[in-house]
Design an enzyme around this catalytic site. Structure first.
Site, PDB file in Angstrom:
ATOM      1  N   CYS A 178      -3.172   1.452   7.030  1.00 47.37           N
ATOM      2  CA  CYS A 178      -3.586   0.689   8.213  1.00 47.37           C
ATOM      3  C   CYS A 178      -4.009   1.550   9.373  1.00 47.37           C
ATOM      4  O   CYS A 178      -4.530   1.019  10.345  1.00 47.37           O
ATOM      5  CB  CYS A 178      -2.562  -0.354   8.582  1.00 47.37           C
ATOM      6  SG  CYS A 178      -1.088   0.378   9.045  1.00 47.37           S
TER       7      CYS A 178
ATOM      8  N   ASN B 117       0.783  -1.240   0.000  1.00 48.48           N
ATOM      9  CA  ASN B 117       0.000   0.000   0.000  1.00 48.48           C
ATOM     10  C   ASN B 117       0.813   1.288   0.000  1.00 48.48           C
ATOM     11  O   ASN B 117       0.362   2.298  -0.536  1.00 48.48           O
ATOM     12  CB  ASN B 117      -0.993  -0.004   1.182  1.00 48.48           C
ATOM     13  CG  ASN B 117      -0.281  -0.052   2.516  1.00 48.48           C
ATOM     14  OD1 ASN B 117       0.838  -0.547   2.633  1.00 48.48           O
ATOM     15  ND2 ASN B 117      -0.929   0.457   3.541  1.00 48.48           N
TER      16      ASN B 117
ATOM     17  N   GLY C 159       2.777  -5.803   7.213  1.00 49.63           N
ATOM     18  CA  GLY C 159       1.801  -6.508   6.393  1.00 49.63           C
ATOM     19  C   GLY C 159       0.695  -7.074   7.261  1.00 49.63           C
ATOM     20  O   GLY C 159       0.395  -6.541   8.334  1.00 49.63           O
ATOM     21  N   SER C 160       0.113  -8.166   6.805  1.00 56.00           N
ATOM     22  CA  SER C 160      -1.076  -8.703   7.464  1.00 56.00           C
ATOM     23  C   SER C 160      -0.712  -9.441   8.762  1.00 56.00           C
ATOM     24  O   SER C 160       0.366 -10.041   8.864  1.00 56.00           O
ATOM     25  CB  SER C 160      -1.800  -9.656   6.515  1.00 56.00           C
ATOM     26  OG  SER C 160      -0.945 -10.717   6.190  1.00 56.00           O
TER      27      SER C 160
ATOM     28  N   GLU D 159     -10.481  -5.969   9.850  1.00 51.63           N
ATOM     29  CA  GLU D 159      -9.842  -4.842   9.160  1.00 51.63           C
ATOM     30  C   GLU D 159     -10.399  -4.764   7.745  1.00 51.63           C
ATOM     31  O   GLU D 159     -10.198  -5.686   6.953  1.00 51.63           O
ATOM     32  CB  GLU D 159      -8.326  -5.063   9.128  1.00 51.63           C
ATOM     33  CG  GLU D 159      -7.601  -3.933   8.439  1.00 51.63           C
ATOM     34  CD  GLU D 159      -6.099  -4.170   8.329  1.00 51.63           C
ATOM     35  OE1 GLU D 159      -5.679  -5.336   8.152  1.00 51.63           O
ATOM     36  OE2 GLU D 159      -5.350  -3.186   8.416  1.00 51.63           O
TER      37      GLU D 159
ATOM     38  N   GLU E 275       4.794  -4.672  12.042  1.00 45.46           N
ATOM     39  CA  GLU E 275       3.795  -3.596  11.884  1.00 45.46           C
ATOM     40  C   GLU E 275       2.621  -4.227  11.158  1.00 45.46           C
ATOM     41  O   GLU E 275       2.708  -4.501   9.948  1.00 45.46           O
ATOM     42  CB  GLU E 275       4.363  -2.454  11.026  1.00 45.46           C
ATOM     43  CG  GLU E 275       5.553  -1.741  11.621  1.00 45.46           C
ATOM     44  CD  GLU E 275       5.181  -0.867  12.809  1.00 45.46           C
ATOM     45  OE1 GLU E 275       3.999  -0.537  12.960  1.00 45.46           O
ATOM     46  OE2 GLU E 275       6.088  -0.550  13.589  1.00 45.46           O
ATOM     47  N   LEU E 276       1.523  -4.442  11.875  1.00 44.02           N
ATOM     48  CA  LEU E 276       0.426  -5.219  11.282  1.00 44.02           C
ATOM     49  C   LEU E 276      -0.838  -4.363  11.131  1.00 44.02           C
ATOM     50  O   LEU E 276      -0.762  -3.151  11.032  1.00 44.02           O
ATOM     51  CB  LEU E 276       0.196  -6.474  12.139  1.00 44.02           C
ATOM     52  CG  LEU E 276       1.476  -7.271  12.458  1.00 44.02           C
ATOM     53  CD1 LEU E 276       1.188  -8.428  13.386  1.00 44.02           C
ATOM     54  CD2 LEU E 276       2.140  -7.767  11.182  1.00 44.02           C
TER      55      LEU E 276
HETATM   56  N1  LIG Z   1       1.109  -1.388  10.642  1.00 42.59           N
HETATM   57  C1  LIG Z   1       1.505  -0.896   9.486  1.00 42.59           C
HETATM   58  O1  LIG Z   1       2.350  -0.006   9.451  1.00 42.59           O
HETATM   59  C2  LIG Z   1       0.938  -1.397   8.196  1.00 42.59           C
HETATM   60  C3  LIG Z   1       0.240  -2.584   8.106  1.00 42.59           C
HETATM   61  N2  LIG Z   1      -0.244  -3.010   6.900  1.00 42.59           N
HETATM   62  C4  LIG Z   1      -1.046  -4.223   6.840  1.00 42.59           C
HETATM   63  O2  LIG Z   1      -0.698  -4.979   5.699  1.00 42.59           O
HETATM   64  C5  LIG Z   1      -1.814  -5.664   5.167  1.00 42.59           C
HETATM   65  C6  LIG Z   1      -1.945  -5.400   3.687  1.00 42.59           C
HETATM   66  O3  LIG Z   1      -0.748  -5.569   3.037  1.00 42.59           O
HETATM   67  P1  LIG Z   1      -0.426  -6.873   2.164  1.00 42.59           P
HETATM   68  O4  LIG Z   1       0.718  -6.514   1.285  1.00 42.59           O
HETATM   69  O5  LIG Z   1      -1.669  -7.393   1.548  1.00 42.59           O
HETATM   70  O6  LIG Z   1      -0.004  -7.877   3.319  1.00 42.59           O
HETATM   71  P2  LIG Z   1       0.616  -9.370   3.205  1.00 42.59           P
HETATM   72  O7  LIG Z   1       0.847  -9.800   4.590  1.00 42.59           O
HETATM   73  O8  LIG Z   1      -0.182 -10.208   2.314  1.00 42.59           O
HETATM   74  O9  LIG Z   1       2.004  -9.153   2.457  1.00 42.59           O
HETATM   75  C7  LIG Z   1       3.018  -8.360   3.027  1.00 42.59           C
HETATM   76  C8  LIG Z   1       4.361  -8.866   2.531  1.00 42.59           C
HETATM   77  O10 LIG Z   1       4.569 -10.188   3.036  1.00 42.59           O
HETATM   78  C9  LIG Z   1       4.948 -11.062   1.972  1.00 42.59           C
HETATM   79  N3  LIG Z   1       4.544 -12.419   2.326  1.00 42.59           N
HETATM   80  C10 LIG Z   1       3.410 -13.063   1.994  1.00 42.59           C
HETATM   81  N4  LIG Z   1       3.417 -14.307   2.531  1.00 42.59           N
HETATM   82  C11 LIG Z   1       4.568 -14.433   3.225  1.00 42.59           C
HETATM   83  C12 LIG Z   1       5.144 -15.467   4.013  1.00 42.59           C
HETATM   84  N5  LIG Z   1       4.544 -16.637   4.200  1.00 42.59           N
HETATM   85  N6  LIG Z   1       6.348 -15.243   4.588  1.00 42.59           N
HETATM   86  C13 LIG Z   1       6.964 -14.065   4.448  1.00 42.59           C
HETATM   87  N7  LIG Z   1       6.479 -13.046   3.690  1.00 42.59           N
HETATM   88  C14 LIG Z   1       5.287 -13.222   3.094  1.00 42.59           C
HETATM   89  C15 LIG Z   1       4.252 -10.452   0.775  1.00 42.59           C
HETATM   90  O11 LIG Z   1       4.848 -10.908  -0.403  1.00 42.59           O
HETATM   91  C16 LIG Z   1       4.464  -8.981   1.024  1.00 42.59           C
HETATM   92  O12 LIG Z   1       5.753  -8.592   0.623  1.00 42.59           O
HETATM   93  C17 LIG Z   1      -2.987  -5.146   5.957  1.00 42.59           C
HETATM   94  O13 LIG Z   1      -3.330  -6.081   6.945  1.00 42.59           O
HETATM   95  C18 LIG Z   1      -2.453  -3.895   6.604  1.00 42.59           C
HETATM   96  O14 LIG Z   1      -3.072  -3.496   7.761  1.00 42.59           O
HETATM   97  C19 LIG Z   1      -0.033  -2.312   5.773  1.00 42.59           C
HETATM   98  C20 LIG Z   1       0.667  -1.141   5.820  1.00 42.59           C
HETATM   99  C21 LIG Z   1       1.192  -0.587   7.022  1.00 42.59           C
HETATM  100  O1  LIG Z   2       0.261   2.070   8.059  1.00 47.06           O
HETATM  101  C1  LIG Z   2       0.220   2.464   6.917  1.00 47.06           C
HETATM  102  O2  LIG Z   2      -0.540   2.083   6.045  1.00 47.06           O
HETATM  103  C2  LIG Z   2       1.170   3.564   6.687  1.00 47.06           C
HETATM  104  O3  LIG Z   2       2.236   3.431   7.558  1.00 47.06           O
HETATM  105  C3  LIG Z   2       0.499   4.850   6.962  1.00 47.06           C
HETATM  106  S1  LIG Z   2       1.440   6.111   6.345  1.00 47.06           S
HETATM  107  O4  LIG Z   2       2.829   5.942   6.754  1.00 47.06           O
HETATM  108  O5  LIG Z   2       1.358   6.069   4.887  1.00 47.06           O
HETATM  109  O6  LIG Z   2       0.899   7.361   6.875  1.00 47.06           O
END
Ligand SMILES: NC(=O)C1=CN([C@@H]2O[C@H](COP(=O)(O)OP(=O)(O)OC[C@H]3O[C@@H](n4cnc5c(N)ncnc54)[C@H](O)[C@@H]3O)[C@@H](O)[C@H]2O)C=CC1
Ligand SMILES: O=C(O)[C@H](O)CS(=O)(=O)O
Length: 477
Positions: free
Chosen positions: A286, A156, A232-233, A380, A252-253
């Site tokens: 997120c 994202n 990520g997730s 979410e 960071e989830l």
């Molecule tokens: N807390 C934060 O700062 C943020 C959290 N997120 C969270 O990320 C999620 C959305 O992003 P997505 O890219 O769809 O998440 P995702 O978890 O599907 O993918 C994130 C990364 O993990 C990799 N990945 C997938 N399976 C894996 C595995 N088994 N082992 C290691 N790496 C693996 C993916 O290729 C990608 O690079 C949402 O839940 C969102 O809340 C997103 C942005 C910021």
């Molecule tokens: O958590 C996210 O999706 C991002 O960290 C928020 S921000 O950094 O783009 O404000």
């Protein structure tokens, strides 16, 4: 410098060289779903070569001042190429072009802050001589790099969130093996080119593209990786933690961010900020506002204002200057959001605005008459949907905000200082934003959640603490 042109094929970046693989993966233009480029798919041998190269590179001298210079140069190059990067973001993420430029400007800041922090890493004096029998001793701590850091990033915010990992990791003297999201990998590869041009020593940054699960598994299996930093997730984050063993892990989830609007708040300000911060990047942020709790006596006027402001948002082609909301990352994701909204309606929710899908585009949607157990509130959404509910009492709304598996950030609009301070103490989040929505972030602040939103903090100063070890040196004089 590479620009994204249709048909371009990208290699892996291993030990300062670009290496194309036999198997390639498509990258789509998220607005028209056309194939726009191809990326290489890393195999186990590439992962091991990248980790080995990173391990070797970390042994070579790279002084804090040299790190500062490289990161500052990279920031300068990023500013110069802002438009080029922003156009790629609009294409590979579907992020509206004005918002994309904002991300690049913030990413350059993240690199500058990381550069500055490279010069401030320090330990402290420890008064060991205060212990009986240690009168002739002195001690101090130093912070040393952890070594090889695997950085795994989401789709994202694929420039700034990558910079939040590679900036502090390099500033602290580590090497990084980066695995960007497979649906938005191009900007990360462009960043690698830029780092190289900025003078980053060979091997300090490796970029592997391809399947997340496979590369993730090979990185987890490789014992030369000393730390995992993942955004990520929750599902993948939990998996990484379960497999990383005793190695460091920073996560960071997700979140289902809440924002409270109390009856003494400036309603105009609250509605404007919530309209903007619920729908940025089609809600795929997120800390995006997902749950709004409005005190019941101002509900009608708040909803009227929120609708009025949200109606003005333009949905469409992300490369168009007038667009506020572009497509979601996949058609399937927009379908999921549509099904959650439809399910909420079946369970009694009302669509106050939006609720329609066209391919990957989902209209900014406001739901009312929701309850906390609907998916749109409990899970979410990660899409352009905000649910508005009411409350009577302060304790009641704090309990509602806390009734969540997540705890990244929350917002509170009020002019009641007592309420603001009570909420600061009682709301279970990594950050409470008073008189703004949950989605406030500047890049030097500590950022990270509690509960299922993860652990560890980002923001270069705080990430550097995670990415270094504290070592004590004791002198027997
Ligand atoms: N807390 C934060 O700062 C943020 C959290 N997120 C969270 O990320 C999620 C959305 O992003 P997505 O890219 O769809 O998440 P995702 O978890 O599907 O993918 C994130 C990364 O993990 C990799 N990945 C997938 N399976 C894996 C595995 N088994 N082992 C290691 N790496 C693996 C993916 O290729 C990608 O690079 C949402 O839940 C969102 O809340 C997103 C942005 C910021
Ligand atoms: O958590 C996210 O999706 C991002 O960290 C928020 S921000 O950094 O783009 O404000």
């Amino acid at each position: 410098m590479t620009t994204l042109t249709t048909g371009k094929q990208y290699g892996l970046f291993i030990n300062g060289k670009w290496e194309q693989t036999a198997e390639m993966m498509e990258v789509l233009n998220k607005y028209n779903q056309e194939v726009t480029a191809h990326i290489s798919v890393a195999e186990k041998e590439h992962v091991d070569a990248a980790v080995q190269g990173a391990k070797e590179a970390v042994k070579a001298p790279f002084s804090p001042y040299a790190r500062y210079e490289v990161l500052m140069k990279a920031a300068q190059l990023l500013v110069e190429r802002c438009e080029e990067f922003a156009q790629v973001l609009a294409l590979e993420v579907g992020k509206p072009i004005r918002e994309s430029r904002g991300e690049i400007e913030r990413a350059a800041q993240t690199l500058v802050i990381s550069a500055e922090e490279a010069k401030r890493i320090h330990g402290e004096g420890i008064p060991v001589e205060a212990a009986p029998g240690s009168e002739n001793r002195m001690a101090f701590t130093v912070r040393v790099p952890v070594g090889v850091i695997a950085a795994i990033t989401p789709f994202n915010v694929p420039v700034n969130l990558v910079c939040h990992k590679i900036g502090p990791a390099l500033a602290a003297g580590n090497s990084v093996v980066l695995k960007p999201a497979e649906v938005t990998p191009i900007c990360a590869l462009m960043l690698a080119e830029l780092m190289e041009e900025a003078g980053l020593p060979k091997g300090r940054l490796q970029v592997l593209t391809g399947g997340g699960a496979e590369i993730g598994e090979w990185l987890l299996e490789n014992k030369d990786v000393n730390m995992f930093t993942f955004t990520g997730s929750p599902r993948v984050g939990e998996y990484i933690r379960s497999k990383a063993g005793l190695r460091k892990v920073a996560l960071e989830l997700g979140n289902n961010s809440a924002t409270i609007v109390h009856n003494d708040a400036n309603l105009e300000q609250a509605a404007s900020l919530i309209a903007q911060k619920s729908f940025n990047n089609a809600g795929q942020v997120c800390i995006s506002v997902q749950r709004v709790y409005v005190q019941e006596d101002i509900f009608a006027s708040f909803i009227a204002l929120l609708k009025q402001k949200t109606e003005k948002l333009v949905v469409g082609d992300p490369s168009d200057e007038s667009t506020d909301i572009g497509p979601m990352i996949r058609i399937g994701e927009a379908e999921r959001v549509e099904s959650w909204v439809n399910e909420a309606v079946e369970q009694g929710a009302t669509i106050a605005l939006g609720g329609k899908r066209n391919g990957a585009l989902y209209e900014p949607t406001i739901l009312t008459h929701v309850n906390d157990d609907m998916k749109v509130c409990r899970q979410e959404v990660f899409g352009p949907v905000v649910s508005v509910a009411t409350y009577k009492e302060k304790d009641e709304v704090i309990a509602k905000v806390n009734d969540s598996d997540y705890g990244l950030q929350a917002g509170l609009f009020t002019n009641d200082l007592q309420f603001a301070m009570k909420a600061s103490r009682e709301i279970e989040v990594g950050g409470l934003i008073v008189n703004d929505a949950s989605a406030y972030r500047v890049d030097h602040m500590p950022y990270g959640g509690v509960k299922n939103s993860g652990n560890g903090k980002e923001g270069p100063k705080y990430a550097i603490e995670e990415m270094t070890e504290e070592r004590i040196i004791v002198l027997n004089l």
